[in-house]
Scaffold this active site. Structure first.
Site, short mmCIF file in Angstrom:
data_model
loop_
_atom_site.label_atom_id
_atom_site.label_comp_id
_atom_site.label_asym_id
_atom_site.label_seq_id
_atom_site.Cartn_x
_atom_site.Cartn_y
_atom_site.Cartn_z
CD GLU A 76 55.42 41.62 42.67
OE1 GLU A 76 56.43 41.00 42.25
OE2 GLU A 76 54.53 42.03 41.90
CG PHE A 126 51.06 38.84 42.75
CD1 PHE A 126 51.16 37.54 42.26
CD2 PHE A 126 50.11 39.68 42.20
CE1 PHE A 126 50.32 37.10 41.23
CE2 PHE A 126 49.27 39.25 41.18
CZ PHE A 126 49.38 37.95 40.69
NE ARG A 128 38.90 48.41 44.06
CZ ARG A 128 38.99 48.44 42.74
NH1 ARG A 128 40.18 48.61 42.19
NH2 ARG A 128 37.94 48.30 41.99
NE ARG A 164 38.69 44.61 41.36
CZ ARG A 164 37.56 44.90 40.71
NH1 ARG A 164 36.40 44.50 41.19
NH2 ARG A 164 37.59 45.61 39.59
CB SER A 178 44.34 47.78 41.20
OG SER A 178 44.62 47.76 39.83
#
Ligand code: TPP
Lengths: 277, 315
Positions: B60, B85, B12, B169, B39
């Site tokens: 979204e 998502f 990320r 992540r 994030s």
């Protein structure tokens, strides 16, 4: 002025016949929602929008998105009349290999600013275009036509919220408020009222009027056009699903059906008699 | 972004930095976030180019639609949120407003697969490739390390049309040198071998490399194929692997249904049928916990890979 209004009314009335004939020819089509939107589309394409049918990709043109993409026949008939493509193409509607897909396809049909078909998405796309226009310092307007049943989609309210909070400029949402959806009247489904209050609570300017009375319809759309320079404007057009053909009016049964030949003849006779009020 | 071989760098962070770097070169790059910027690290771009960053809110579907609209104005929107998502909540919008119209929108599915910071089942996208792979017009990248994240982010902008970039992540060791190159649509042969072909993608390639070393010391010869592009899939590389090794093991941070393993099976079934074993999530929802403990439990540590290969080869 009156002549001009009469001229637009005549175009719209004529396009009602085109819609019905094309649907009959194809054996498919969403006539109810096409007849409810046809006056709005006529006012837009023959008066309000700054467009050039001979140059459909002109970068400064006003944009139009038919968020209620199922009512494509209404839009196709207007685009053909306005010269975006040959009227003969209307005979190919929904047929194998056609440019005139059941739902508008921007990569197939000239004059379609964005592909639609899945309800609830057009306003977000309109916001994207408006933001892009602002970044590029362009002043053209983006109009999005949304169904009332369609407005039950959550995404419509996400978009209303975003545009209201961010004061998105040069964006006009027109609601074709015909009170009928696919399977029922909207009041027997999930009703939208108090609709205007809801939208204005989302920080939109709201204009309400009759969506078939050409004079006030045209002037309201022009008013929205100019007001939108300061932030998003919603036009709630009170319409009648199936408008102009008495046996189709206010009937959800005519949402997605084409008239057979007998029904077509009856409808055309009524429209030619000018009985439609 | 500065990085050395074997540094542990999160994808990320690499993605956020890559976007910020590319923002100077691509003046038409705009970035849209649905409230996860700190994030997914798109905030690095936001800090550098506030005028080209759009906070859409936790919406979204609206984000995907706005991006589609922006693309018609000559902008290249990169939308970014957690993969789960992105592909599910905005799945219809990605299908109908991006993939079908071939909108030039780039999609970052962040926090892909297991490593979600212990968020568990609701947050771990193990089926996103299956969904995205079935969409016409979609290109899919799954980079192995921070270096490849940079390369794939750049390729995403260069390619005309929708691109799905799948990033994780957690920290992943940098396995490729500074002059590393990839070609979209092409696999990389990392080691030649003939006992078995191991085909891996994304962060699993670092583990496959470790496993290969152990296996080599045990006298097992592994052909290791890394696939940073999952769509279009490199059919020739798969066929060649089937031909040389006769047995294939696929490894992915994704369900064994619909991802790399499935793609490989589709290719060999039509060309050079051979035995294909698939490591990945075995049709289960993932749980919360320590990343490494879970990878071990799901059979995706380098030791599990070694064990699996020995088992397949009856050694
Ligand atoms: C997301 C989505 N759900 C369902 C449909 C199927 N559908 C097509 S038209 C329609 C009713 C739309 O009603 P409304 O918005 O009021 O349109 P109009 O009356 O103007 O034709 C439905 C449910 C669809 N096209 N998209």
């Amino acid at each position: 002025m009156l002549d001009h209004t009469k001229y637009l009314t005549e175009i719209a009335n004529n396009l009602r016949k085109v819609v019905l004939k094309s649907a009959n020819n194809a054996g498919t089509g969403h006539v109810g929602g096409s007849l409810s939107e046809i006056d709005i589309l006529t006012a837009l394409y023959f008066s309000v929008l700054n467009i050039d049918p001979s140059n459909p990709d002109w970068e400064n043109r006003d944009r139009f998105i038919l968020s209620k993409g199922h009512a494509s026949l209404g839009l196709y008939s207007v685009l053909a009349e306005r010269g975006y493509f040959s009227k003969e193409l209307l005979d190919t509607f929904d047929q194998t290999g056609t440019k005139l897909q059941g739902h508008p396809d921007m990569n197939k049909c000239p004059g379609i600013d964005f592909s639609t078909g899945s309800l609830g998405q057009g306003l977000s796309i309109g916001i994207g275009i408006s933001i892009g226009a602002e970044l590029r310092k362009k002043n053209f307007k983006t109009f999005v036509l949304i169904g009332d049943g369609e407005s039950q989609e959550g995404q419509v309210w996400e978009a209303l919220m975003y545009a209201g909070v961010r004061k998105v400029k040069n964006l006009v949402a027109i609601f074709d408020y015909n009170k009928v959806q696919l399977s029922s009247m909207i009041q027997d489904n999930i009703d939208l009222e108090p609709f205007a209050e809801k939208i204005s609570a989302f920080n939109w300017n709201v204009i309400e009027m009759n969506g078939h009375d050409m004079g006030p319809l045209e002037s309201s759309l022009k008013k929205a056009y100019h007001l939108s320079g300061g932030g998003p404007v919603a036009v709630i057009a009170h319409t009648i699903k199936g408008k102009g053909v008495s046996f189709m009016e206010n009937k959800f049964e005519w949402h997605g059906k084409a008239p057979d030949s007998r029904q077509l003849a009856e409808a055309l006779a009524e429209l030619e008699g000018g009985q439609a009020k | 972004m500065k990085m050395n071989l074997n540094d542990n760098i999160s994808q990320r962070l690499a993605f956020g930095n890559a976007l910020a770097d590319l923002g100077s070169e691509y003046r038409n790059l705009v970035v849209l976030d649905a409230d996860v910027g700190p994030s997914s690290q798109t905030k690095i771009f936001k800090d550098k180019f506030p005028d080209r960053f759009f906070q859409i809110g936790i919406a979204e579907q609206n984000m995907a639609g706005i991006a589609a609209g922006l693309s018609t104005m000559g902008y290249i929107p990169f939308i970014s949120t957690f993969a789960v998502f992105m592909v599910h909540r905005a799945g219809d919008q990605i299908r109908n407003a991006i993939a079908h119209p071939r909108a030039n929108v780039k999609i970052n599915g962040a926090y892909a697969g297991l490593p979600t910071g212990r968020a568990g089942a609701t947050h771990s996208a193990f089926e996103d490739i299956a969904i995205m792979r079935s969409l016409p017009n979609m290109t899919i990248f799954e980079p192995a390390d921070a270096r490849e994240v940079e390369l794939c982010t750049r390729y995403a902008l260069e390619i005309e049309g929708p691109v799905y970039l799948r990033t994780v992540r957690c920290d992943v060791p940098v396995i490729f040198p500074q002059d590393h190159k990839i070609i979209p649509g092409k696999a990389l042969i990392l080691t030649e071998g003939h006992d078995i072909a191991v085909i891996s993608t994304g962060m699993m390639t670092a583990r496959a490399l470790e496993a290969e070393k152990i296996l080599r010391s045990k006298g097992v010869s592994v052909k290791l194929v890394h696939m940073p592009t999952l769509k279009p899939i490199d059919k020739e590389a798969i066929q060649e692997a089937a031909e040389t090794a006769k047995t294939i093991l696929t490894i992915e941070n994704h369900s064994v249904i619909g991802g790399l393993g499935s793609a490989v099976c589709e290719v060999v079934a039509e060309t050079i049928p051979c035995k294909v074993y698939r490591l990945g999530y075995q049709d289960i929802f993932l749980e919360s916990g320590d990343d490494e403990e879970l990878f071990e439990a799901y059979g995706l540590s380098s030791h599990c890979i070694v064990k699996k290969v020995l088992e397949i080869l009856n050694k």
